[in-house]
Design an enzyme around this catalytic site. Structure first.
Site, PDB file in Angstrom:
ATOM      1  N   HIS A 185      38.524  31.803  46.655  1.00 49.56           N
ATOM      2  CA  HIS A 185      38.557  32.706  45.756  1.00 49.56           C
ATOM      3  C   HIS A 185      38.936  34.093  46.750  1.00 49.56           C
ATOM      4  CE1 HIS A 185      35.220  31.174  43.184  1.00 49.56           C
ATOM      5  NE2 HIS A 185      34.737  30.698  44.193  1.00 49.56           N
ATOM      6  N   GLU A 221      35.043  33.147  49.438  1.00 50.69           N
ATOM      7  CA  GLU A 221      35.927  34.274  49.197  1.00 50.69           C
ATOM      8  C   GLU A 221      36.648  34.825  50.358  1.00 50.69           C
ATOM      9  OE1 GLU A 221      36.063  35.952  46.120  1.00 50.69           O
ATOM     10  OE2 GLU A 221      34.151  35.312  44.961  1.00 50.69           O
ATOM     11  N   HIS A 264      40.124  29.102  42.891  1.00 55.97           N
ATOM     12  CA  HIS A 264      39.447  29.255  41.503  1.00 55.97           C
ATOM     13  C   HIS A 264      40.126  29.241  40.235  1.00 55.97           C
ATOM     14  CE1 HIS A 264      36.238  32.584  39.769  1.00 55.97           C
ATOM     15  NE2 HIS A 264      36.130  31.044  39.324  1.00 55.97           N
ATOM     16  N   ASP A 282      42.795  33.541  40.847  1.00 56.14           N
ATOM     17  CA  ASP A 282      42.439  33.726  42.448  1.00 56.14           C
ATOM     18  C   ASP A 282      42.489  32.221  43.084  1.00 56.14           C
ATOM     19  OD1 ASP A 282      40.119  33.852  40.907  1.00 56.14           O
ATOM     20  OD2 ASP A 282      39.035  33.928  43.024  1.00 56.14           O
TER      21      ASP A 282
END
Length: 179
Positions: A34, A116, A155, A165
């Protein structure tokens, strides 16, 4: 760096309440990449940590009013300088994927690890982020035998109608995990 009791030894630990048990704790079969920046297109600051720990002040920035109520998390955040923050141990289910599907399986949170990268869908990532991501992936592959390089997705791959993303500037060819 190593994984001890499902925590990355060199990550700053900041436990998120936004997690629960996986339906099958041994079923860790996917890594989802992400990106996040809070406020959008800004880096640094405490805002991502606060979002993932339910402490984001909706009055701190106009954008936050629309997201402060969300109950989301990821297993890891890799900041622009390579610093790594872990919010959820890998054996538990972080709430990062939302409505999603991967190779015919739905509810990707059940069987995935969410990572992330501090960044945007339209900007480049840093050398430090690629280096740390590759090191983390190598450890994940060594620790969880159900994971493999072909089981890494964006993602946008698992929720294409909703998400973009990690974005077009993410260089998938740079994923070369090394221990």
């Amino acid at each position: 760096m190593e994984i001890i009791d499902h925590w990355l030894s060199e990550a700053r630990r900041l436990p998120s309440p936004n997690h629960d048990a996986r339906p099958d704790p041994a079923d860790i079969a996917l890594v989802v990449i992400h990106c996040i920046s809070l406020p959008p297109d800004e880096f640094g600051g405490p805002w991502i940590d606060r979002l993932f720990t339910n402490q984001l002040d909706p009055a701190a920035h106009p954008y936050f009013a629309g997201i402060a109520h969300l109950r989301v998390s990821a297993h890891l955040l890799i900041r622009r300088d390579g610093e790594t923050v872990q919010y959820v141990p890998f054996n538990l289910r972080a709430w990062h994927a939302g409505v999603s599907s991967y190779r015919g399986r739905t509810v990707c949170n059940d069987f995935s690890i969410g990572i992330e990268l501090e960044g945007t869908d339209h900007g480049p990532y840093t050398e430090a982020q690629y280096a740390r991501l590759n090191a983390v992936l190598a450890l994940l592959y060594d620790t969880y035998p159900t994971l493999a390089p072909e089981r890494v997705a964006g993602h946008s791959d698992i929720a294409p109608a909703r998400k973009t993303d990690p974005g077009r500037r993410f260089e998938w060819s740079r994923l070369r995990p090394t221990a």
